[in-house]
Design an enzyme around this catalytic site. Structure first.
Site, mmCIF file in Angstrom:
data_model
loop_
_atom_site.group_PDB
_atom_site.id
_atom_site.type_symbol
_atom_site.label_atom_id
_atom_site.label_comp_id
_atom_site.label_asym_id
_atom_site.label_seq_id
_atom_site.Cartn_x
_atom_site.Cartn_y
_atom_site.Cartn_z
ATOM 1 N N THR A 63 -6.105 3.607 -4.835
ATOM 2 C CA THR A 63 -5.919 2.445 -3.969
ATOM 3 C C THR A 63 -7.142 2.315 -3.064
ATOM 4 O OG1 THR A 63 -4.763 3.754 -2.330
ATOM 5 C CG2 THR A 63 -3.406 2.731 -4.013
ATOM 6 N N LYS A 73 -10.977 1.541 -5.091
ATOM 7 C CA LYS A 73 -10.798 0.763 -6.319
ATOM 8 C C LYS A 73 -12.116 0.363 -7.000
ATOM 9 C CE LYS A 73 -6.196 -1.116 -5.549
ATOM 10 N NZ LYS A 73 -5.340 -2.306 -5.486
ATOM 11 N N GLY A 105 -5.311 -16.330 -0.526
ATOM 12 C CA GLY A 105 -5.966 -15.027 -0.404
ATOM 13 C C GLY A 105 -7.065 -14.876 -1.442
ATOM 14 N N ALA A 106 -8.025 -13.987 -1.123
ATOM 15 C CA ALA A 106 -9.138 -13.762 -2.042
ATOM 16 C C ALA A 106 -9.580 -12.300 -2.010
ATOM 17 C CB ALA A 106 -10.308 -14.684 -1.678
ATOM 18 N N ALA A 154 -6.133 -7.907 -4.342
ATOM 19 C CA ALA A 154 -4.921 -8.294 -5.071
ATOM 20 C C ALA A 154 -5.093 -9.686 -5.683
ATOM 21 C CB ALA A 154 -3.717 -8.263 -4.135
HETATM 22 P P1 NDP Z 1 -7.450 -7.242 1.023
HETATM 23 O O1 NDP Z 1 -7.677 -6.654 2.376
HETATM 24 O O2 NDP Z 1 -8.450 -7.029 -0.049
HETATM 25 O O3 NDP Z 1 -7.289 -8.861 1.186
HETATM 26 C C1 NDP Z 1 -6.444 -9.393 2.169
HETATM 27 C C2 NDP Z 1 -6.374 -10.903 2.030
HETATM 28 O O4 NDP Z 1 -5.441 -11.400 2.991
HETATM 29 C C3 NDP Z 1 -7.701 -11.624 2.300
HETATM 30 O O5 NDP Z 1 -7.794 -12.751 1.481
HETATM 31 C C4 NDP Z 1 -7.548 -12.033 3.776
HETATM 32 O O6 NDP Z 1 -8.303 -13.156 4.112
HETATM 33 C C5 NDP Z 1 -6.086 -12.397 3.810
HETATM 34 N N1 NDP Z 1 -5.519 -12.341 5.150
HETATM 35 C C6 NDP Z 1 -5.150 -11.251 5.844
HETATM 36 N N2 NDP Z 1 -4.650 -11.600 7.046
HETATM 37 C C7 NDP Z 1 -4.736 -12.958 7.108
HETATM 38 C C8 NDP Z 1 -4.345 -13.935 8.086
HETATM 39 N N3 NDP Z 1 -3.798 -13.573 9.255
HETATM 40 N N4 NDP Z 1 -4.548 -15.238 7.808
HETATM 41 C C9 NDP Z 1 -5.085 -15.636 6.624
HETATM 42 N N5 NDP Z 1 -5.463 -14.750 5.657
HETATM 43 C C10 NDP Z 1 -5.276 -13.440 5.904
HETATM 44 O O7 NDP Z 1 -6.011 -6.734 0.585
HETATM 45 P P2 NDP Z 1 -5.427 -6.691 -0.907
HETATM 46 O O8 NDP Z 1 -5.818 -7.943 -1.594
HETATM 47 O O9 NDP Z 1 -5.747 -5.402 -1.556
HETATM 48 O O10 NDP Z 1 -3.845 -6.662 -0.636
HETATM 49 C C11 NDP Z 1 -3.185 -7.785 -0.050
HETATM 50 C C12 NDP Z 1 -1.685 -7.527 -0.044
HETATM 51 O O11 NDP Z 1 -1.196 -7.487 -1.368
HETATM 52 C C13 NDP Z 1 -1.299 -6.176 0.590
HETATM 53 O O12 NDP Z 1 -0.696 -6.420 1.837
HETATM 54 C C14 NDP Z 1 -0.288 -5.576 -0.341
HETATM 55 O O13 NDP Z 1 0.975 -5.439 0.294
HETATM 56 C C15 NDP Z 1 -0.126 -6.584 -1.452
HETATM 57 N N6 NDP Z 1 -0.169 -5.921 -2.744
HETATM 58 C C16 NDP Z 1 1.013 -5.789 -3.405
HETATM 59 C C17 NDP Z 1 1.052 -5.167 -4.622
HETATM 60 C C18 NDP Z 1 2.352 -5.044 -5.325
HETATM 61 O O14 NDP Z 1 2.416 -4.284 -6.314
HETATM 62 N N7 NDP Z 1 3.392 -5.750 -4.908
HETATM 63 C C19 NDP Z 1 -0.165 -4.603 -5.242
HETATM 64 C C20 NDP Z 1 -1.372 -4.811 -4.462
HETATM 65 C C21 NDP Z 1 -1.348 -5.435 -3.250
HETATM 66 P P3 NDP Z 1 -9.852 -13.028 4.575
HETATM 67 O O15 NDP Z 1 -10.655 -12.920 3.323
HETATM 68 O O16 NDP Z 1 -10.079 -14.274 5.329
HETATM 69 O O17 NDP Z 1 -9.925 -11.785 5.435
#
Ligand code: NDP
Length: 283
Positions: free
Chosen positions: A69, A73, A132-133, A136
């Site tokens: 994780t 990754k 989101g970007a 995940a």
């Molecule tokens: P990252 O940190 O790589 O990405 C987080 C994303 O969330 C970014 O796009 C970020 O935007 C956005 N974000 C966070 N806070 C805010 C906010 N307040 N307003 C707007 N956008 C926001 O995390 P991951 O992609 O690795 O994981 C994201 C989620 O996915 C985790 O919380 C996890 O729980 C879930 N997940 C679930 C899995 C499952 O098996 N169910 C597997 C993997 C992940 P910005 O680019 O602007 O910062």
């Protein structure tokens, strides 16, 4: 009572944060035990500067593989012997599998999402909007593209990150993909079939909401949330109230784990055992 584990057991590991990964460990071990597999799943905290040694250790100890994780990754790739097709496109690995003494990096996150989505809607030919970007989003969007989505729209707060993901999808897949900056409550277009929240908004203990114009959620739309804890997020509650079909993040978590166990052991584990283990933890 603690079970005695003999050294004849096969081991698989997880490099991650033991606090976050404990539910995964419980879910994985529940499945392995349910099927009587002599496999022990161990979660360890691997500091970034010990990653190379940790992978060498796994190889030396003959592990069948491991999950990894954040923050490993991407960094783990240089220590592996090859990549599966979608992991190569994503440039990220969450599951490593020993095959003929070679440790191959796979990405089961997006595959796990698709497995949970397919009983609800086949993504082929569908127009998909992704909030989101991050990592995940990358996994979900690449697999959705490879599964034949008609189009993908990425909506993200930070434009650079959103544009990077759109560039990747437009370069490495055939699916037309556009970036839309996330400003205020996003209105979901009438042409969209599937909406996926891949952001960390709503992950316990965060109580903030996904900024979406609830008036644009409607029956016929599928709304999925990757957040597994709590499984019933505010986004899903709003979507359900608007008559949309909803999908929680537990299904993806279970399915990415199922795929990993199948890669390591050849056995397809019972999803209901795994989901029950998670529900006991997350409620
Ligand atoms: P990252 O940190 O790589 O990405 C987080 C994303 O969330 C970014 O796009 C970020 O935007 C956005 N974000 C966070 N806070 C805010 C906010 N307040 N307003 C707007 N956008 C926001 O995390 P991951 O992609 O690795 O994981 C994201 C989620 O996915 C985790 O919380 C996890 O729980 C879930 N997940 C679930 C899995 C499952 O098996 N169910 C597997 C993997 C992940 P910005 O680019 O602007 O910062």
């Amino acid at each position: 009572m603690t079970k005695p584990y003999s050294c004849e057991k096969t081991y698989v590991g997880c490099f991650g944060d033991p606090v976050w990964e404990n539910p995964t460990e419980v879910m994985m071990q529940a499945a392995l035990d349910h099927h009587g597999l002599p496999v022990r799943y161990i979660t360890t905290l691997v500091p970034a500067d010990h990653l190379a040694d940790a992978v060498r250790g796994v190889k030396a100890l003959g592990f069948k593989g491991f999950n990894c994780t954040l923050p490993h990754k991407v960094a783990v790739i240089e220590h592996l012997d090859g990549l599966g097709a979608s992991a190569e496109v994503m440039g990220a690995v969450n599951c490593v599998v020993e095959r003929d003494n070679r440790y191959i990096g796979e990405n089961t996150d997006g595959k796990g999402f698709l497995e949970s989505l397919r009983p609800v809607v086949d993504p082929a030919g569908k127009r998909v909007l992704i909030f989101g970007a991050g990592g995940a989003a990358r996994a979900v969007s690449v697999e959705t593209a490879l599964a034949g989505a008609a189009s993908i729209t990425v909506v993200n707060r930070t434009p650079e990150r959103g544009e990077d993901l759109v560039n990747l999808l437009n370069t490495r897949t055939d699916v037309p993909t556009t970036f839309v900056p996330w400003v205020g409550d996003h209105a979901v277009g009438d042409d969209i079939d599937v909406v996926v929240n891949t952001t960390s908004i709503g992950l316990f203990p965060d109580t903030s909401r996904v900024a979406v114009d609830v008036r644009t959620l409607r029956p016929g739309l599928v709304c999925a949330d990757l957040i597994p804890n709590p499984p019933r997020t505010q986004f899903l509650e709003e979507a359900e109230a608007a008559g949309a079909t909803t999908l929680d993040g537990l299904g993806m978590l279970v399915n990415q784990g199922r795929i990993g166990i199948t890669y390591w052991t050849g056995v397809e584990p019972d999803a209901s055992v795994m989901r029950a283990a998670l529900e006991r933890i997350f409620g």
